[in-house]
Design a protein around this motif. Structure first.
Motif, PDB file in Angstrom:
ATOM      1  N   ALA A  73       0.828  -0.983   0.448  1.00  0.00           N
ATOM      2  CA  ALA A  73       0.115   0.333  -0.052  1.00  0.00           C
ATOM      3  C   ALA A  73       1.081   1.378   0.083  1.00  0.00           C
ATOM      4  O   ALA A  73       0.675   2.538  -1.186  1.00  0.00           O
ATOM      5  N   ALA A  74       1.952   1.630   0.783  1.00  0.00           N
ATOM      6  CA  ALA A  74       2.934   2.373   0.953  1.00  0.00           C
ATOM      7  C   ALA A  74       3.304   2.632  -0.707  1.00  0.00           C
ATOM      8  O   ALA A  74       3.692   3.926  -1.153  1.00  0.00           O
ATOM      9  N   GLN A  75       3.604   1.650  -1.519  1.00  0.00           N
ATOM     10  CA  GLN A  75       4.258   1.707  -2.178  1.00  0.00           C
ATOM     11  C   GLN A  75       3.600   2.242  -3.635  1.00  0.00           C
ATOM     12  O   GLN A  75       3.578   3.071  -3.903  1.00  0.00           O
ATOM     13  N   PHE A  76       2.191   1.873  -3.387  1.00  0.00           N
ATOM     14  CA  PHE A  76       1.317   2.510  -3.983  1.00  0.00           C
ATOM     15  C   PHE A  76       1.161   4.296  -3.637  1.00  0.00           C
ATOM     16  O   PHE A  76       1.412   4.822  -4.920  1.00  0.00           O
ATOM     17  N   GLU A  88       8.589  -1.896  -6.913  1.00  0.00           N
ATOM     18  CA  GLU A  88       9.660  -2.894  -7.419  1.00  0.00           C
ATOM     19  C   GLU A  88       8.396  -4.239  -6.471  1.00  0.00           C
ATOM     20  O   GLU A  88       8.839  -4.086  -5.284  1.00  0.00           O
ATOM     21  N   PRO A  89       8.085  -5.333  -6.779  1.00  0.00           N
ATOM     22  CA  PRO A  89       7.938  -6.084  -8.050  1.00  0.00           C
ATOM     23  C   PRO A  89       6.746  -5.061  -8.541  1.00  0.00           C
ATOM     24  O   PRO A  89       5.867  -4.287  -7.690  1.00  0.00           O
ATOM     25  N   GLU A  95      -3.816  -7.718  -6.658  1.00  0.00           N
ATOM     26  CA  GLU A  95      -3.563  -6.721  -5.611  1.00  0.00           C
ATOM     27  C   GLU A  95      -3.953  -5.112  -6.007  1.00  0.00           C
ATOM     28  O   GLU A  95      -4.637  -4.343  -4.777  1.00  0.00           O
ATOM     29  N   VAL A  96      -4.717  -4.575  -6.915  1.00  0.00           N
ATOM     30  CA  VAL A  96      -4.513  -3.331  -6.907  1.00  0.00           C
ATOM     31  C   VAL A  96      -6.756  -3.388  -7.653  1.00  0.00           C
ATOM     32  O   VAL A  96      -7.227  -2.272  -7.995  1.00  0.00           O
ATOM     33  N   GLU A  97      -7.227  -4.744  -7.422  1.00  0.00           N
ATOM     34  CA  GLU A  97      -8.581  -4.988  -7.710  1.00  0.00           C
ATOM     35  C   GLU A  97      -9.690  -4.448  -6.983  1.00  0.00           C
ATOM     36  O   GLU A  97      -9.200  -4.680  -5.605  1.00  0.00           O
TER      37      GLU A  97
END
Length: 99
Positions: A73-76, A88-89, A95-97
């Motif tokens: 979530a933090a990467q988003f 990455e990855p 995951e984003v659905e």
């Protein structure tokens, strides 16, 4: 009707607290001003969707990967406020659905 286990409720509550407190995803978001995510409801919704989609728990309802779900979530969030950031990855569709 089944309900979320205390472990799942705890993981979601803690993620929410850290997100609102501006301390989610450390060290990835350390020093990153992500307050803009609170201005865009769909971006905040996406961060929660990723956290919940990635979150795993065992048959007893005990969460197994809260830190990993938080990191994804933090990467988003980081990519949202810093478009040059490379996740990455890369996110997989599941995951984003949004459900």
């Amino acid at each position: 009707m089944p309900k979320a286990s205390p472990s799942v409720r705890h993981a979601v509550r803690l993620f929410s607290f850290w997100l609102a407190n501006r301390t989610v995803g450390l060290p990835l978001l350390d020093g990153v001003d992500y307050s803009a995510i609170f201005e865009e409801p769909s971006a905040l919704e996406q961060a929660y969707a990723i956290f919940m989609n990635v979150l795993e728990f065992d048959d007893a309802g005990i969460v197994q990967n809260a830190r990993h779900a938080e990191r994804r979530a933090a990467q988003f969030i980081r990519r949202y406020v810093e478009p040059s950031y490379i996740v990455e990855p890369p996110f997989e569709d599941w995951e984003v659905e949004l459900h």
